[in-house]
Motif scaffolding. Structure first.
Motif, short mmCIF file in Angstrom:
data_model
loop_
_atom_site.label_atom_id
_atom_site.label_comp_id
_atom_site.label_asym_id
_atom_site.label_seq_id
_atom_site.Cartn_x
_atom_site.Cartn_y
_atom_site.Cartn_z
N UNK A 142 0.89 -1.12 0.13
CA UNK A 142 0.08 0.00 -0.17
C UNK A 142 0.84 1.23 -0.15
N UNK A 143 0.29 2.44 -0.59
CA UNK A 143 0.86 3.59 -0.50
C UNK A 143 1.34 4.16 0.97
N UNK A 144 2.52 4.59 1.18
CA UNK A 144 2.80 5.46 2.30
C UNK A 144 2.51 6.83 2.26
N UNK A 145 1.59 7.40 3.18
CA UNK A 145 0.96 8.58 3.15
C UNK A 145 1.11 9.52 4.38
N UNK A 146 1.55 10.64 4.15
CA UNK A 146 2.09 11.50 5.48
C UNK A 146 1.33 12.83 5.29
N UNK A 147 0.69 13.32 6.26
CA UNK A 147 -0.02 14.59 6.04
C UNK A 147 1.33 15.51 6.47
N UNK A 148 1.49 16.62 5.54
CA UNK A 148 2.48 17.49 5.73
C UNK A 148 1.89 18.80 6.06
N UNK A 166 -8.56 14.61 11.41
CA UNK A 166 -8.89 13.11 11.25
C UNK A 166 -9.59 12.77 10.05
N UNK A 167 -10.71 13.49 9.59
CA UNK A 167 -11.44 13.14 8.52
C UNK A 167 -10.45 13.08 7.18
N UNK A 168 -9.54 14.20 7.28
CA UNK A 168 -8.62 14.51 5.92
C UNK A 168 -7.81 13.24 5.86
N UNK A 169 -7.17 12.90 6.86
CA UNK A 169 -6.25 11.73 6.99
C UNK A 169 -6.80 10.54 6.26
N UNK A 170 -8.15 10.28 7.07
CA UNK A 170 -8.83 9.18 6.19
C UNK A 170 -9.21 9.09 4.82
N UNK A 171 -9.18 10.52 4.33
CA UNK A 171 -9.48 10.53 2.94
C UNK A 171 -8.39 10.45 2.02
N UNK A 172 -7.13 10.90 2.34
CA UNK A 172 -6.14 11.07 1.83
C UNK A 172 -5.20 9.69 1.38
N UNK A 173 -5.68 8.59 2.21
CA UNK A 173 -4.91 7.35 1.72
C UNK A 173 -5.69 6.66 0.76
N UNK A 174 -7.09 6.52 0.63
CA UNK A 174 -7.78 6.03 -0.72
C UNK A 174 -7.41 7.05 -1.81
N UNK A 175 -7.35 8.05 -1.68
CA UNK A 175 -7.09 8.88 -2.85
C UNK A 175 -5.70 8.60 -3.37
#
Length: 222
Positions: A142-148, A166-175
């Motif tokens: 799976x892609x590794x995602x980190x909110x900057x 929290x909502x944003x972090x849940x959104x960016x992984x599937x995106x």
């Protein structure tokens, strides 16, 4: 009484030709007669049998990847900026929905490589050339995602910032996972992946051939 024949010294030297793995025998300082090859892979020379050294390059490749379910060839990484709309409301009240607009920046890494599990690839060819047939490079994890960073462009009255993050972090992984298809279509993915797998296998093949140049490796895709 010593026989004349007993005084003769017979010199036998064995010379290995590294390039082809052949051997020939020279007696009494004279050139050896031509070697004839048998279909069994053995050569005859004046009644002597000299076994020809063969290398099973296909087996070398298979054993090299036997314990690798996947082979990482490259990691694509980059920063993505997106504007996200967040909406919330209080149920069973006459209050209108509250909407916020947030710009987020996150870092994503795509691990790309070949799937080399048993049955997922095939090796053909021999000393002249090897052909590896397999699937095209793909995500092997799976892609590794980190909110900057994030920036609130429009603030909503009922929006809680912690809940919004929290909502944003849940959104960016599937995106990020949806964007993986576009990442795999980059023109540099295929040649970079082939170069990485070829670079892994070539030293192993050269070692099996006692330092001789191994056969070239080409790739075909299913």
């Amino acid at each position: 009484m010593r026989s004349t024949a007993g005084k003769l010294l017979i010199t036998v030297s064995v010379i290995a030709l590294a390039a082809g793995g052949y051997f020939y025998i020279k007696r009494n300082g004279e050139p050896a007669p031509p070697i004839t090859m048998r279909q069994t892979g053995e050569s005859t020379n004046d009644g002597l049998f000299v076994r020809r050294r063969t290398i099973d390059y296909q087996t070398v490749v298979r054993e090299a990847v036997a314990e690798k379910a996947s082979f990482l060839t490259m990691t694509l990484s980059g920063d993505i900026v997106r504007d996200q709309d967040l909406k919330t409301s209080i149920k069973f009240t006459p209050f209108p929905d509250s909407t916020a607009r947030i710009r987020v920046k996150y870092h994503v890494e795509y691990p790309i490589g070949y799937v080399l599990a048993p049955g997922k690839f095939r090796v053909t060819g021999g000393a002249d050339a090897l052909v590896i047939t397999l699937h095209r490079p793909r995500l092997i994890a799976r892609p590794s995602v980190k909110l900057l960073a994030y920036d609130i462009l429009e603030s909503g009255v009922l929006i809680d910032e912690k809940v919004a993050l929290l909502d944003l972090q849940q959104r960016i992984q599937p995106e990020a996972e949806r964007l993986a298809k576009a990442a795999l279509k980059r023109h540099d993915v295929l040649p970079t992946s082939e170069r990485a797998l070829r670079g892994f296998l070539t030293p192993l093949l050269r070692r099996a051939a006692d330092g001789a140049d191994p056969p070239p490796i080409t790739f075909e895709y299913r």
